[in-house]
Write an enzyme that holds these catalytic residues in place. Structure first.
Site, mmCIF file in Angstrom:
data_model
loop_
_atom_site.group_PDB
_atom_site.id
_atom_site.type_symbol
_atom_site.label_atom_id
_atom_site.label_comp_id
_atom_site.label_asym_id
_atom_site.label_seq_id
_atom_site.Cartn_x
_atom_site.Cartn_y
_atom_site.Cartn_z
ATOM 1 C CB SER A 1 -0.917 0.018 1.224
ATOM 2 O OG SER A 1 -0.165 -0.124 2.408
ATOM 3 C CG ASP B 1 -4.722 4.842 7.024
ATOM 4 O OD1 ASP B 1 -3.504 4.735 7.291
ATOM 5 O OD2 ASP B 1 -5.260 4.249 6.068
ATOM 6 C CG HIS C 1 -1.614 3.624 4.637
ATOM 7 N ND1 HIS C 1 -2.808 3.026 4.987
ATOM 8 C CD2 HIS C 1 -0.867 2.653 4.050
ATOM 9 C CE1 HIS C 1 -2.779 1.748 4.621
ATOM 10 N NE2 HIS C 1 -1.620 1.498 4.059
#
Ligand code: NAG
Ligand code: NAG
Length: 363
Positions: A58, A338, A341
């Site tokens: 990610s 978040d 991240h």
């Protein structure tokens, strides 16, 4: 004398250009940034990569993860860029976007969208899938070996030639999903070191595989200080990183340094390069000064998007479609987006600390 005068003038112009370039970059004007990077390219010798191939998770995924599963496709992800959810695990750009920017190319398309932009494949492709690792992490998305296999398939189909690959850079991100999976599967603290060793050995296998395909240079990120991620620091109201976990990152990174040295000893032109995101995160998180422009955080470890009940996460809705999260007023002033991240502003700040070492790709 005249030559000397000319030379001084040229040096003076160069100086002005560099200073102006830095100043404009600080204002985030991408055009000038590209010019500056262009300038760097000419300063640093032989290799001019025109394509970027991305493998990882990610921290680099720009839209491969399936819409049905991934938070990256839910509001409020993408609110800063491109203005709506578009498959990035951030409010905006992620690391791979900044590496592409450094190269002076547009961010490569997600592999999943390759059919929609045949003309755009020239800049490379992004094979990264959120939540994945070098091993299977239980999210049923392609692990790194499988991601590499996707490119091997395209080479077999003659989408990319040997010559294309010679003009290519690979970015590899491994940001800890293997370790998260290990922990949630009940892996013990005692065996963690031997598991980390297995992960890094598999990374070496994968990096060699990428290089053996013909990609000229392979850049790999260090593991960020995992004990500083909001999902850990929430236990101290975002006040303190977990040092035990940061030691695990350091152990991983020490081994990574060793395997990269070995890989370089066994190839002709130092093909492998470490991008030290561990130091990048630390530098930005520890800096009291606002060296990166807009970033200014009272509580640097606190994320912008926070769930309002346990079991929920950023992007969750309740059964009536009501939001189960809050978003900070200014995503631009938060480092983390978040629980795991960075925000776009966070990535940009990390990128700014890494830019000079990225010049190593032009060796
Ligand atoms: C990656 O996934 C493939 C396909 O599911 C699997 O066969 C392979 O063993 C996995 N590789 C690693 C290193 O875990
Ligand atoms: C830090 O992480 C370790 C390992 O995951 C855990 O056992 C410990 O409880 C954590 N410490 C704090 C203060 O959260």
């Amino acid at each position: 004398m005249e030559l000397h005068g000319l030379l001084s003038y040229a040096l003076f112009l160069l100086f002005i250009f560099v200073i102006a370039g830095e100043a404009v970059c600080a204002n985030e004007q991408d055009q000038s940034m590209k010019k500056l990077n262009h300038h760097h390219r000419h300063t640093y010798g032989g290799f001019r990569p025109t394509k970027l191939f991305v493998f990882g998770d990610s921290y680099a995924d720009t839209g491969n993860s399936p819409r049905s599963l991934a938070s990256s496709w839910k509001a409020p992800y993408g609110v800063t860029f491109p203005g709506k959810p578009a498959g990035r695990y951030s409010d905006g750009r992620v690391l791979s976007d900044y590496v592409a920017r450094f190269m002076g190319i547009k961010s490569p398309l997600p592999y999943k969208l390759r059919k929609y932009g045949p003309g755009k494949l020239r800049r490379g492709l992004n094979f990264a899938y959120g939540g994945t690792g070098v091993f299977d992490t239980g999210n049923l998305q392609p692990n790194m070996t499988t991601q590499i296999g996707f490119l091997q398939g395209l080479i077999k189909d003659k989408v990319y030639t040997k010559r294309d690959l010679k003009a290519s850079l690979a970015l590899v991100t491994v940001s800890g999903n293997d370790y998260a999976a290990y922990t949630s599967a009940g892996g013990s603290e005692q065996d963690l070191h031997s598991f980390i060793t297995r992960v890094v050995e598999q990374m070496a296998i994968d990096m060699k595989l990428i290089h053996d395909m013909g990609i000229r240079r392979v850049v790999v990120t260090t593991l960020q200080p995992i004990g500083c991620l909001p999902k850990e620091t929430v236990h101290s109201s975002y006040q303190q990183c977990n040092d035990t976990q940061n030691l695990a990152s350091k152990f991983h990174n020490g081994l990574l340094q060793q395997v990269v040295t070995t890989l370089n000893d066994n190839t002709k032109d130092s093909s492998f390069l470490i991008l030290d995101t561990f130091s990048g995160f630390n530098t930005v998180l520890n800096s009291n000064t606002v060296f990166t422009g807009k970033l200014k955080f009272g509580t640097p470890l606190k994320p912008c998007c926070v769930a309002t009940r346990s079991g929920a996460s950023c992007g969750s809705l309740d059964e009536n479609g009501k939001e189960l999260y809050t978003v900070c007023d200014e995503p631009k002033s938060a480092f983390f987006w978040d629980t795991v991240h960075p925000s776009q502003a966070g990535w940009r700040a990390v990128y700014l600390t890494l830019r000079s070492s990225l010049n190593g790709i032009y060796r």
